[in-house]
Motif scaffolding. Structure first.
Motif, PDB file in Angstrom:
ATOM      1  N   GLU A  38      84.851  72.588 -69.954  1.00 47.77           N
ATOM      2  CA  GLU A  38      84.272  71.362 -70.499  1.00 47.77           C
ATOM      3  C   GLU A  38      83.872  71.543 -71.967  1.00 47.77           C
ATOM      4  OE1 GLU A  38      84.536  68.707 -69.007  1.00 47.77           O
ATOM      5  OE2 GLU A  38      84.744  69.226 -66.876  1.00 47.77           O
ATOM      6  N   TYR A  54      90.732  75.113 -66.319  1.00 47.02           N
ATOM      7  CA  TYR A  54      90.267  74.476 -65.088  1.00 47.02           C
ATOM      8  C   TYR A  54      90.818  75.197 -63.859  1.00 47.02           C
ATOM      9  CZ  TYR A  54      88.281  70.356 -67.428  1.00 47.02           C
ATOM     10  OH  TYR A  54      87.508  69.509 -68.173  1.00 47.02           O
ATOM     11  N   ARG A  79      88.954  78.157 -62.795  1.00 46.85           N
ATOM     12  CA  ARG A  79      87.658  77.811 -62.186  1.00 46.85           C
ATOM     13  C   ARG A  79      87.826  77.086 -60.845  1.00 46.85           C
ATOM     14  NH1 ARG A  79      83.084  77.510 -65.250  1.00 46.85           N
ATOM     15  NH2 ARG A  79      82.163  77.234 -63.186  1.00 46.85           N
ATOM     16  N   TYR A  80      89.051  77.013 -60.336  1.00 44.93           N
ATOM     17  CA  TYR A  80      89.367  76.346 -59.072  1.00 44.93           C
ATOM     18  C   TYR A  80      89.104  74.838 -59.127  1.00 44.93           C
ATOM     19  CZ  TYR A  80      89.211  81.193 -57.465  1.00 44.93           C
ATOM     20  OH  TYR A  80      89.424  82.546 -57.324  1.00 44.93           O
ATOM     21  N   LEU A  81      89.084  74.274 -60.324  1.00 45.08           N
ATOM     22  CA  LEU A  81      88.893  72.827 -60.501  1.00 45.08           C
ATOM     23  C   LEU A  81      90.281  72.187 -60.565  1.00 45.08           C
ATOM     24  CD1 LEU A  81      86.015  73.052 -63.137  1.00 45.08           C
ATOM     25  CD2 LEU A  81      85.803  72.488 -60.700  1.00 45.08           C
ATOM     26  N   PHE A  82      90.927  72.112 -59.416  1.00 41.96           N
ATOM     27  CA  PHE A  82      92.341  71.776 -59.381  1.00 41.96           C
ATOM     28  C   PHE A  82      92.616  70.318 -59.747  1.00 41.96           C
ATOM     29  CE2 PHE A  82      92.119  75.331 -56.170  1.00 41.96           C
ATOM     30  CZ  PHE A  82      92.565  76.293 -57.060  1.00 41.96           C
ATOM     31  N   ASP A  83      91.718  69.398 -59.391  1.00 41.28           N
ATOM     32  CA  ASP A  83      91.922  67.996 -59.767  1.00 41.28           C
ATOM     33  C   ASP A  83      91.949  67.845 -61.287  1.00 41.28           C
ATOM     34  OD1 ASP A  83      92.057  67.127 -57.160  1.00 41.28           O
ATOM     35  OD2 ASP A  83      89.927  66.619 -57.019  1.00 41.28           O
ATOM     36  N   LYS A  84      91.031  68.524 -61.947  1.00 42.50           N
ATOM     37  CA  LYS A  84      90.970  68.434 -63.407  1.00 42.50           C
ATOM     38  C   LYS A  84      92.141  69.172 -64.051  1.00 42.50           C
ATOM     39  CE  LYS A  84      85.997  67.689 -63.861  1.00 42.50           C
ATOM     40  NZ  LYS A  84      84.736  68.130 -64.504  1.00 42.50           N
TER      41      LYS A  84
END
Length: 306
Positions: free
Chosen positions: A163, A190, A193-198
């Motif tokens: 971010e 992302y 960080r396992y923020l797959f949607d982002k």
């Protein structure tokens, strides 16, 4: 679903080094004499003669303050003494620099810290990354060179702060840099960080953007998207993205190596047909790629890779 191991992907995310390797945006490479001085410095440092290397490095910085020297000194940064010595010399050059040279030398110093961090185990990276971040905060905000903002984004991404990286990558694009490259780097951050949607959103935005970097970047973007879909359990979309990464094909002006990491993951998930279709492209363009041939054999036989 438990996330797959990301080590291979994280390593490959470092593919695509600084956009400034040939000199900062709009800036020249060091001349041949300066490059020779830098190479002597690297040889001296890696050979254990840091004191002798110091003079060559300082000379190169004084002669070419507006160029990126970090590609040349990077091999030496695995050594702690070479790293601290190189950083000290850049700081010495900064003390003598004019205002017009300052941002470029700050770039070299921040990138030296970043490259050192990448040579360390994850648990030991905070100290050089904190130093890199503090140096990057000294960039003149009115300065528009996209390489500076790309680097600032890379530092935050390496710290696991996507971010915070995002506005720097946007600033890079606004300054004339590649929006697609920024989205690719952001998607990687992302993903880690396992923020797959982002990550999916960033990769898709990168695919839609004008990359200005030929076909290789689009290939990387589709490869990243494949890995995201595999992590999310969206197998059909993963197969489609993998095939698209192969359809990007080669760039006649700037040939590049097609990746095999996403194909390996696809085979492990049983996506044999799209993996085989993709790998046939890889083997056609890279007939010397033994790993691609082995993976193609596995996919064609409908079995996991060895």
């Amino acid at each position: 679903m438990k996330p797959m191991k990301l080590a291979l992907f994280a390593t490959l995310c470092l593919v695509g080094a600084s956009a400034a390797q040939a000199g900062l945006s709009g800036q020249p490479r060091p001349d041949s004499a300066t490059e020779k001085a830098l190479r002597r410095a690297v040889e001296g440092v890696t050979g254990g003669d840091v004191a002798a290397a110091r003079g060559d490095l300082l000379l190169a910085l004084e002669k070419a303050p507006a160029s990126d020297i970090t590609e040349l000194i990077e091999p030496a940064l695995v050594d702690a003494q070479a790293y601290s010595g190189s950083a000290t010399v850049i700081q010495e050059a900064l003390a003598k620099a004019s205002s017009s040279e300052r941002n470029f030398l700050l770039y070299n110093l921040a990138r030296t810290h970043l490259l050192r961090a990448r040579r360390l185990a994850a648990a030991s990276r905070n100290a050089p990354l904190n130093l890199a971040s503090r140096v990057a905060q000294q960039f003149e905000t009115k300065f528009s060179d996209p390489a500076l903002w790309e680097l600032a984004g890379d530092i935050e991404a390496e710290r696991g702060e996507p971010e915070k990286a995002a506005p720097y990558y946007d600033r890079m694009a606004q300054g004339g840099g590649s929006r697609a490259l920024g989205k690719y780097r952001l998607g990687n951050a992302y993903f880690r960080r396992y923020l797959f949607d982002k990550a999916e959103k960033a990769y898709l935005e990168g695919i839609k953007a004008d990359s200005g970097m030929g076909k290789k970047l689009k290939h990387w973007l589709y490869s990243g998207l494949t890995s995201v879909y595999l992590q999310m359990g969206r197998e059909r979309e993963a197969g489609d993205a993998l095939i698209q990464s192969g359809r990007v094909s080669q760039d006649d002006e700037k040939p590049y190596r097609l990746r095999t990491d996403a194909a390996r993951l696809a085979i492990q998930r049983g996506l044999y047909r799209p993996a085989a279709e993709y790998l046939r492209v890889v083997v056609r363009f890279q007939p010397d790629d033994t790993e691609a041939k082995a993976l193609l054999s596995a996919a064609s036989a409908g079995r996991p890779p060895r």
